[in-house]
Design a protein around this motif. Structure first.
Motif, PDB file in Angstrom:
ATOM      1  N   TYR A  14       0.850  -1.197   0.000  1.00  0.00           N
ATOM      2  CA  TYR A  14       0.000   0.000   0.000  1.00  0.00           C
ATOM      3  C   TYR A  14       0.880   1.239   0.000  1.00  0.00           C
ATOM      4  O   TYR A  14       1.925   1.276   0.651  1.00  0.00           O
ATOM      5  CB  TYR A  14      -0.902   0.042   1.241  1.00  0.00           C
ATOM      6  N   GLU A  19      -3.495   0.428  -3.377  1.00  0.00           N
ATOM      7  CA  GLU A  19      -2.980  -0.929  -3.276  1.00  0.00           C
ATOM      8  C   GLU A  19      -2.048  -1.192  -4.446  1.00  0.00           C
ATOM      9  O   GLU A  19      -2.368  -0.895  -5.600  1.00  0.00           O
ATOM     10  CB  GLU A  19      -4.133  -1.925  -3.293  1.00  0.00           C
ATOM     11  N   GLN A  31      -7.605   0.950  -6.150  1.00  0.00           N
ATOM     12  CA  GLN A  31      -8.119   1.617  -4.960  1.00  0.00           C
ATOM     13  C   GLN A  31      -9.438   0.999  -4.524  1.00  0.00           C
ATOM     14  O   GLN A  31     -10.334   1.692  -4.069  1.00  0.00           O
ATOM     15  CB  GLN A  31      -8.296   3.114  -5.244  1.00  0.00           C
ATOM     16  N   ARG A  32      -9.558  -0.311  -4.637  1.00  0.00           N
ATOM     17  CA  ARG A  32     -10.799  -0.985  -4.244  1.00  0.00           C
ATOM     18  C   ARG A  32     -11.181  -0.695  -2.802  1.00  0.00           C
ATOM     19  O   ARG A  32     -12.323  -0.390  -2.494  1.00  0.00           O
ATOM     20  CB  ARG A  32     -10.660  -2.494  -4.418  1.00  0.00           C
ATOM     21  N   LYS A  33     -10.219  -0.812  -1.915  1.00  0.00           N
ATOM     22  CA  LYS A  33     -10.484  -0.576  -0.494  1.00  0.00           C
ATOM     23  C   LYS A  33     -10.936   0.867  -0.266  1.00  0.00           C
ATOM     24  O   LYS A  33     -11.854   1.119   0.507  1.00  0.00           O
ATOM     25  CB  LYS A  33      -9.223  -0.870   0.311  1.00  0.00           C
ATOM     26  N   TYR A  34     -10.331   1.797  -0.959  1.00  0.00           N
ATOM     27  CA  TYR A  34     -10.700   3.214  -0.832  1.00  0.00           C
ATOM     28  C   TYR A  34     -12.134   3.440  -1.306  1.00  0.00           C
ATOM     29  O   TYR A  34     -12.879   4.196  -0.691  1.00  0.00           O
ATOM     30  CB  TYR A  34      -9.717   4.075  -1.631  1.00  0.00           C
ATOM     31  N   VAL A  36     -14.621   1.280  -1.269  1.00  0.00           N
ATOM     32  CA  VAL A  36     -15.525   0.732  -0.251  1.00  0.00           C
ATOM     33  C   VAL A  36     -15.643   1.693   0.932  1.00  0.00           C
ATOM     34  O   VAL A  36     -16.740   1.960   1.421  1.00  0.00           O
ATOM     35  CB  VAL A  36     -15.033  -0.663   0.211  1.00  0.00           C
ATOM     36  N   GLU A  37     -14.519   2.241   1.376  1.00  0.00           N
ATOM     37  CA  GLU A  37     -14.537   3.194   2.482  1.00  0.00           C
ATOM     38  C   GLU A  37     -15.288   4.469   2.104  1.00  0.00           C
ATOM     39  O   GLU A  37     -16.000   5.045   2.923  1.00  0.00           O
ATOM     40  CB  GLU A  37     -13.112   3.541   2.901  1.00  0.00           C
TER      41      GLU A  37
END
Length: 132
Positions: A14, A19, A31-34, A36-37
């Motif tokens: 990261y 990612e 930026q999948r996690k971003y 979702v957030e």
């Protein structure tokens, strides 16, 4: 390592919320996690997804007669979407379009920003891997 005390932490995973995946084919970022957030931060988990980030043919202009919305919330949403442009070229046009109205956003502009979020919710796997 000869001159300074260092520790090898392995491959980068990261960097600034992006990612990074490294393999024999290249280096990939997403930026999948971003995303979702982001959807959770703006409370859009229960919204339906859409296929396009903007309604085809929709004109987004000043809309001086429109109902004003909370400019702080609008600025937060647009700023968060701007950060996604690094890995999501499909958002470049529409995010730059709505960023023009940060001073006096109306319901039209806010609805367009929310539609982009709905697009992200349903299309997180299409453009999220960019090879560098």
């Amino acid at each position: 390592m000869d001159e300074f005390n260092m520790t090898d932490l392995g491959k980068m995973r990261y960097f600034l919320g992006i990612e990074v995946m490294q393999n024999a084919d290249g280096i990939f970022i997403c930026q999948r996690k971003y995303v979702v957030e982001l959807i959770e931060r703006f409370g859009m988990q229960n919204y339906n997804s859409v296929c396009n980030p903007i309604v085809p043919g929709q004109q987004v202009g000043r809309d001086e007669a429109g109902v004003k919305v909370d400019s702080t919330l609008y600025k937060k949403m647009v700023g968060s979407l701007m950060y996604l442009i690094a890995t999501r070229p499909d958002l470049m046009f529409v995010v730059s379009l709505i960023s023009r109205f940060m001073a006096n956003p109306t319901e039209l502009h806010f609805t367009t920003a929310k539609r982009i979020m709905r697009y992200l919710k349903g299309n997180s796997g299409i453009w999220d891997m960019i090879s560098t």
